[in-house]
Design an enzyme around this catalytic site. Structure first.
Site, PDB file in Angstrom:
ATOM      1  NE  ARG A  82      -2.501   1.019   3.575  1.00 18.31           N
ATOM      2  CZ  ARG A  82      -3.184   0.769   4.701  1.00 18.31           C
ATOM      3  NH1 ARG A  82      -4.430   0.339   4.639  1.00 18.31           N
ATOM      4  NH2 ARG A  82      -2.631   0.956   5.887  1.00 18.31           N
ATOM      5  CE  LYS A 184      -2.588   4.773   7.243  1.00 17.10           C
ATOM      6  NZ  LYS A 184      -4.034   4.920   7.482  1.00 17.10           N
ATOM      7  CD  GLU A 220     -11.769   6.007   4.149  1.00 16.88           C
ATOM      8  OE1 GLU A 220     -11.369   5.224   5.034  1.00 16.88           O
ATOM      9  OE2 GLU A 220     -11.067   6.356   3.193  1.00 16.88           O
TER      10      GLU A 220
HETATM   11  C1  LIG Z   1      -5.162   4.104   7.761  1.00 18.70           C
HETATM   12  C2  LIG Z   1      -6.558   4.370   7.326  1.00 18.70           C
HETATM   13  C3  LIG Z   1      -7.578   3.408   7.485  1.00 18.70           C
HETATM   14  C4  LIG Z   1      -7.355   2.091   8.192  1.00 18.70           C
HETATM   15  O1  LIG Z   1      -6.476   1.243   7.515  1.00 18.70           O
HETATM   16  P1  LIG Z   1      -5.823   0.007   8.270  1.00 18.70           P
HETATM   17  O2  LIG Z   1      -4.915  -0.576   7.251  1.00 18.70           O
HETATM   18  O3  LIG Z   1      -6.915  -0.916   8.640  1.00 18.70           O
HETATM   19  O4  LIG Z   1      -5.126   0.557   9.464  1.00 18.70           O
HETATM   20  C5  LIG Z   1      -8.842   3.703   6.997  1.00 18.70           C
HETATM   21  N1  LIG Z   1      -9.107   4.882   6.404  1.00 18.70           N
HETATM   22  C6  LIG Z   1      -8.161   5.828   6.250  1.00 18.70           C
HETATM   23  C7  LIG Z   1      -8.534   7.110   5.590  1.00 18.70           C
HETATM   24  C8  LIG Z   1      -6.862   5.597   6.697  1.00 18.70           C
HETATM   25  O5  LIG Z   1      -5.938   6.545   6.542  1.00 18.70           O
END
Ligand SMILES: *Cc1c(COP(=O)(O)O)cnc(C)c1O
Length: 340
Positions: A82, A184, A220
């Site tokens: 990722r 991210k 989300e």
């Molecule tokens: C980090 C993050 C998540 C959660 O991802 P995980 O891999 O489960 O920790 C969900 N949404 C956003 C916007 C994020 O930055």
């Protein structure tokens, strides 16, 4: 050295310096060998790409002490891939995925005394990140980068039980349809701060962002994916503008293969919210935070699971995934990376 003298059970979710961080520099088109450092500061040009144009990406994962005393990380290969995707989207060089996993292991081992003991509820949070470190004044990608991993012990997310959250449909947008919602990057968080400060001031725990194009579908929250329970169905969002949460993808597998649930990944119209029985936010930090209520302007959706505790299906999902992470339940092949 021996375990740090820390009150593990009462740790919060804050930054506490550990012994070592990992650092590797990218220069003249390649990454150097990387090293551990006791220097927890970064010195860069005042004109660095990250400072001027926010060229930065990050990851988040945890190291756990298992029931039988091993130190493990949960699916770090998925964080590696990722982060590679995130880097490509911001025109940054990819830190090789195998080296990412090796660096996670190396830095956790170097900070073994800060890995909280089994049963404390605490974990060692691992934060890999990368940023443009060389000077840029015209808008373009930096030429030099730094990849670092810091670690910090964090306390149990839920002290004294997981209280269901009240969240609101956000007044703001999070991610454009062809934007950066799926990576991210720090930039996605910078723009969420105003929205979260306002939501907190209004008495809400989180913002639930609808899709920016139509504002009719669930996407989300600022930092977690959302899941719903409807009968024996585990329902979650399919959208190119949400972050592909590793926790959510793992829960989908757990729901189907461990709990015999039916998994649906699809559009979820806001109008469907009253049909769900349970709701939760999922991410590395909390695994699952139950949601009791979603407020959309003057309308309120209160889930039957209520405001006192996690819904029963959510609890099963939570217990199964944390059981896998802590070594109490047999994991699917390749999920647990043993560090020591
Ligand atoms: C980090 C993050 C998540 C959660 O991802 P995980 O891999 O489960 O920790 C969900 N949404 C956003 C916007 C994020 O930055």
């Amino acid at each position: 050295m021996s375990k740090q003298n820390i009150d593990w059970g009462n740790l919060g979710f804050g930054y506490l310096e550990t012994a070592k961080s990992y650092v590797s520099d990218y220069k003249n088109g390649s990454w150097d060998d990387g090293r551990l450092t006791a220097d927890h500061t970064v010195t860069i040009s005042e004109c660095a790409g990250v400072l001027q144009y926010s060229q930065s990406v990050f990851e988040g994962l945890k190291a756990y002490t298992t029931e039988d005393g091993r130190i493990v990380a949960f699916r770090p290969d998925l964080n590696a891939s990722r982060m590679a995707d995130s880097a490509r989207r911001l025109e940054m060089p990819v830190f090789p995925e195998d080296r990412f996993v090796d660096a996670v292991k190396e830095v956790v081992l170097a900070n073994e005394d800060w890995v909280p003991p089994y049963g404390s509820g605490a974990t060692l949070y691992i934060r890999p990140y990368m940023f443009g470190s060389s000077a840029v004044i015209g808008v373009k990608p930096a030429e030099e980068y730094q990849f670092r991993i810091l670690t910090t012990p964090v306390g149990p997310y839920f002290k004294g039980g997981a209280k269901p959250l009240t969240i609101k449909i956000a007044d703001f947008d999070r991610a454009a349809p062809r934007g950066t919602g799926h990576i991210k990057a720090g930039l996605n968080y910078a723009m969420s701060l105003h929205a979260i400060v306002q939501a907190h001031a209004q008495g809400f725990d989180e913002n639930l962002y609808p899709d920016s194009a139509t504002r009719t579908k669930v996407e989300e929250t600022g930092g977690a994916n959302i899941i719903f329970i409807k009968g024996n169905k585990f329902v979650t969002v399919k959208s190119p503008s949400i972050l592909p949460s590793i926790t959510r993808r793992s829960l989908e597998y757990v729901a189907e293969h461990y709990l015999g649930m039916e998994v649906e990944e699809r559009d979820i119209p806001l109008t469907e919210l009253p049909e769900f029985e349970e709701c939760g936010l999922c991410g590395t930090a909390a695994v699952i935070s139950p949601v009791g209520k979603i407020v959309n302007g003057t309308e309120e959706v209160c889930f039957p699971s209520g405001m006192a505790e996690m819904g029963p299906k959510t609890k099963e999902l939570y217990d199964t995934l944390t059981g896998i992470q802590m070594g109490r339940i047999t994991p699917p092949e390749g999920w647990i990376c043993t560090i020591r």
